[in-house]
Write an enzyme that holds these catalytic residues in place. Structure first.
Site, PDB file in Angstrom:
ATOM      1  N   LYS A 118       0.821  -1.210   0.000  1.00  0.00           N
ATOM      2  CA  LYS A 118       0.000   0.000   0.000  1.00  0.00           C
ATOM      3  C   LYS A 118       0.861   1.269   0.000  1.00  0.00           C
ATOM      4  O   LYS A 118       2.085   1.191   0.064  1.00  0.00           O
ATOM      5  CB  LYS A 118      -0.979  -0.032   1.179  1.00  0.00           C
ATOM      6  CG  LYS A 118      -1.932  -1.239   1.131  1.00  0.00           C
ATOM      7  CD  LYS A 118      -3.064  -1.099   0.106  1.00  0.00           C
ATOM      8  CE  LYS A 118      -3.688  -2.402  -0.363  1.00  0.00           C
ATOM      9  NZ  LYS A 118      -4.554  -3.078   0.599  1.00  0.00           N
TER      10      LYS A 118
HETATM   11  C1  LIG Z   1      -5.522  -4.215   0.983  1.00  0.00           C
HETATM   12  C2  LIG Z   1      -6.980  -4.007   1.058  1.00  0.00           C
HETATM   13  C3  LIG Z   1      -7.702  -4.249   2.235  1.00  0.00           C
HETATM   14  C4  LIG Z   1      -7.121  -4.942   3.428  1.00  0.00           C
HETATM   15  O1  LIG Z   1      -6.003  -4.367   3.924  1.00  0.00           O
HETATM   16  P1  LIG Z   1      -5.125  -5.157   5.023  1.00  0.00           P
HETATM   17  O2  LIG Z   1      -4.372  -4.082   5.718  1.00  0.00           O
HETATM   18  O3  LIG Z   1      -4.231  -6.091   4.243  1.00  0.00           O
HETATM   19  O4  LIG Z   1      -6.041  -5.891   5.909  1.00  0.00           O
HETATM   20  C5  LIG Z   1      -9.026  -3.887   2.285  1.00  0.00           C
HETATM   21  N1  LIG Z   1      -9.646  -3.357   1.207  1.00  0.00           N
HETATM   22  C6  LIG Z   1      -9.001  -3.145   0.051  1.00  0.00           C
HETATM   23  C7  LIG Z   1      -9.745  -2.513  -1.083  1.00  0.00           C
HETATM   24  C8  LIG Z   1      -7.655  -3.482  -0.069  1.00  0.00           C
HETATM   25  O5  LIG Z   1      -7.033  -3.314  -1.243  1.00  0.00           O
END
Ligand SMILES: *Cc1c(COP(=O)(O)O)cnc(C)c1O
Length: 420
Positions: A219
């Site tokens: 991210k």
């Molecule tokens: C990555 C992601 C999540 C979950 O994030 P985590 O921190 O890995 O739990 C939720 N929603 C979307 C759209 C994502 O891309």
């Protein structure tokens, strides 16, 4: 020719991150403590410092969690979502958005997205809500004889989780207006949206009842695993804080510290274990302090891609807003003008050493949801159309010019070779 593989994603970790983690390792305190607390304060301040009127309308509570999935789960729990409730989720998202609804034994009602932006379609949201409010199942499809078949979950529409796909903010004004009308709790899945602004400068993630950001390894800023839930509602924030930590009520503990020993605590619910340790909190602080630099780097890459791809008839550029996070670069193929499929296009990119991904495989086509709600791909056609045309290109800060140009040349080369 340079053939070293270019990964799809790569975290931007420098000396500041290394020093932050080492500081915690040497401190004697590894789990949640002063570093994560400071991370929460600095995260809230990030919005406060840069938004003008926003900061005045009530304190922003920021709760660090061990993943965005945990944050979404806490938000749904605090909203009171449970059996008999229905939560509306876009069909074009990652499974985390929907699974948290199932954790609480509520049902998921998918809503298709708007073509182009791939964001939850407010009109379709309202249509689904109207059906649920009338006691009808969430879904309808036309049978071969033209009759309307009704199927899918029924129940009380309790909440919606719009997703700011790729960092592009949803039409939050339309969604919040519908939410007010139908008394819906809104949790923004802002996993892609740190930081994203709407056209008028408001921040994505701060517009619903709760917003949840992700610091997963791929991210926009990362702690390896981690997330942040933000809200201006202090009772929601209190409930989420309690449930983040085994259902232990710290405020009770604080009230009794005068009279009771420091080992005293009270469990008020069967909570979860969703806290973010200081090792990761410190990493988050270092990443947060360069969030705007990282954003500028992603923007610069997107500009180069846009400039190179804009005149190619078989490519269309990802939708973008005034100031979105540019977490993804989901290029769309004009399959009408190509002799190969999207899957073959990906194989050819990978043969050239380019790491790519696809965001997203529509959730309603996954075995679990398909079987649970008797869904077929055509039930959410825009999600499926977007899926079959999309390729997410690498857009990570730290890509050098040579790497950016290799991606660009590979995409254009394949597009030209197979254009019809
Ligand atoms: C990555 C992601 C999540 C979950 O994030 P985590 O921190 O890995 O739990 C939720 N929603 C979307 C759209 C994502 O891309």
């Amino acid at each position: 020719m340079d053939t070293e593989k270019i990964p799809f994603a790569r975290p931007f970790i420098g000396e500041a991150e290394e020093a932050a983690v080492l500081r915690v390792l040497r401190s004697g305190w590894l789990t949640t403590g002063s570093e994560t607390l400071a991370f929460e304060k600095e995260f809230a301040a990030f919005f406060g410092e840069q938004a003008s009127a926003e900061s005045e309308s009530g304190r922003l509570h920021a709760l660090a969690v061990n993943s965005a999935t945990s944050g979404l789960h806490l938000a749904m729990e605090a909203a009171g979502v449970g059996p008999g409730d229905v939560v509306l989720v876009p069909s074009f998202t990652f499974t985390a958005t929907a699974e948290v609804v199932r954790y609480l034994s509520a049902d998921v009602a998918f809503v298709d997205v708007t073509p182009g932006t791939c964001l939850m379609d407010p009109q379709k949201l309202e249509e689904t809500l109207l059906r649920l409010k009338q006691g009808l199942p969430a879904y309808e499809r036309r049978g071969e004889d033209g009759s309307i078949q009704r199927f899918g979950p029924k129940g009380n529409p309790k909440a919606a989780i719009p997703v700011h796909y790729g960092g592009l903010p949803c039409d939050m004004d339309a969604i919040m207006e519908i939410a007010r009308k139908f008394e819906l709790f809104v949790c923004e899945d802002a996993a892609h949206a740190f930081p994203s602004r709407l056209e008028d400068g408001r921040w994505a993630g701060l517009l619903g009842d709760v917003g949840v950001f992700s610091f997963y390894a791929t991210k926009t800023i990362t702690t390896g695993e981690g997330g942040m839930a933000v809200t201006r509602n202090s009772s929601l924030s209190q409930r989420m804080a309690i449930m983040r930590s085994h259902g232990i009520d710290r405020s009770v503990w604080n009230r009794y510290t005068d009279t009771k020993a420091s080992w005293y605590y009270e469990v008020v619910a069967a909570g979860y274990k969703y806290n973010l340790p200081d090792i990761l909190g410190a990493l988050g602080r270092a990443q947060l302090s360069r969030a705007m630099d990282l954003l500028e780097m992603r923007r610069a890459i997107a500009r180069i891609y846009d400039d190179n791809f804009k005149d190619c008839a078989c490519l269309s550029l990802p939708a973008t807003g005034a100031a979105d996070a540019r977490h993804l670069y989901p290029l769309k193929l004009g399959l009408e003008n190509l002799s190969i499929s999207r899957d073959r296009f990906i194989d050819l990119l990978q043969e050239r050493g380019i790491g790519v991904s696809v965001h997203f495989i529509p959730l309603h086509t996954m075995p679990y949801y398909r079987e649970k709600y008797s869904l077929v791909p055509g039930d959410f056609p825009e999600s499926c159309k977007a899926f079959t045309r999309s390729i997410s290109l690498p857009i990570w800060p730290g890509m050098d010019n040579n790497q950016i140009m290799r991606v660009t040349a590979a995409v254009l080369g394949i597009a030209r070779e197979y254009s019809t």
